[in-house]
Design an enzyme around this catalytic site. Structure first.
Site, PDB file in Angstrom:
ATOM      1  CD  GLU A  40      -2.434   1.167   2.838  1.00 41.70           C
ATOM      2  OE1 GLU A  40      -3.520   1.736   2.951  1.00 41.70           O
ATOM      3  OE2 GLU A  40      -1.872   0.591   3.803  1.00 41.70           O
ATOM      4  CE  LYS A 107      -7.262   0.757   4.100  1.00 45.32           C
ATOM      5  NZ  LYS A 107      -6.169   1.558   4.728  1.00 45.32           N
ATOM      6  CB  CYS A 143      -3.673  -1.581   5.059  1.00 46.14           C
ATOM      7  SG  CYS A 143      -2.651  -1.160   6.506  1.00 46.14           S
TER       8      CYS A 143
END
Length: 273
Positions: A40, A107, A143
């Site tokens: 990321e 995300k 993440c």
């Protein structure tokens, strides 16, 4: 599948970060990689204004990543930032496959935790992503997504045999243990291989000690039954791993949690007693 995990530490110069991605992809290609995964925020680390560096998926940064994928025949996954509506941006995973249309995963779960508010500047995505690569099905997450098991079971339901999780994990008490536990737990939840690829621990003490999540390293591969296949330490490391993705079907036959799963009714606020 021969997978390369690139645990690197990126800075604030997007062109320097791009050059590193190009170099590591070429190196991985020379060793027979089919897919290389970068962390990321590979485009630019957290802790600075990301509105200034965001580019569309057809912009020069993503085009250059696609270019090296086409040149080498290696698929590339790398974290970048793309514009969104209302002056916000998206935390995006670019998926560049040789000779194919670029894909993007935005995300879904934003990191509003431990004193950091990703949602102040970043708009959340809505759609999970699973794609085909060389006869295999690959899912992606980013993440903080790793804390939400339902995303991983949905990726598996869509056929993912390998789920890659680029990350820039925040430092702090207990955070390393949580990262390692979650990486193995999500593999077990989804009975998939899981490759969690983090930003390496920054060498600059000022960056390490900032409140932004700038990475702690410790990338990990877990197999479909949650066993650890590979563990990195905190420093930079780029390495290759051969994964037998057919093991996912054997794991799902032995441990049929996906087939046995049932939807649990949810209470809204008025139903709670």
């Amino acid at each position: 599948m021969r997978l390369a995990m690139a645990q690197i530490s990126t800075g604030t110069d997007t062109q320097e970060n791009l050059a590193r991605i190009v170099d590591e992809t070429r190196r991985a290609a020379s060793e027979g990689a089919e897919l290389i995964v970068f962390p990321e925020a590979a485009m630019c680390r957290f802790g600075v204004s990301l509105r200034d560096v965001a580019q569309p998926l057809d912009g020069p940064w993503a085009s250059a990543v696609s270019g090296v994928a086409d040149e080498t025949g290696v698929a590339v996954i790398a974290g970048m930032f793309t514009p969104s509506d209302g002056g916000r941006i998206r935390n995006t995973l670019l998926v560049a496959r040789p000779g194919l249309e670029r894909l993007a995963y935005h995300k879904i779960h934003l990191f509003d935790a431990f004193g950091f508010r990703e949602s102040d500047t970043i708009a959340a995505g809505d759609d999970p992503l699973v794609f085909d690569l060389g006869g295999s099905r690959i899912g992606v997450a980013t993440c903080y997504d790793i804390r939400f098991p339902e995303l991983f079971t949905e990726l598996a339901r869509r056929g993912a045999q390998l789920i890659v999780v680029p990350a820039s994990w925040g430092a702090g008490p207990g955070k390393l243990a949580q990262w390692q536990l979650l990486a193995s737990a999500r593999a077990l939840d989804s009975t998939s291989y899981l490759a969690a690829v983090g930003q390496a621990l920054p060498s600059d003490a000022a960056v390490r000690e900032s409140s932004a999540p700038t990475g702690i390293g410790h990338s990990r591969i877990s197999d479909p039954l949650g066993s650890v296949v590979a563990d990195y330490d905190s420093g930079e490391r780029v390495d290759l791993h051969d994964l037998d993705l057919s093991r996912t079907e054997k794991a799902r036959a032995a441990l049929a949690t996906l087939a046995n799963r049932r939807d649990i009714p949810r209470l809204d606020g008025t139903d709670a007693k």
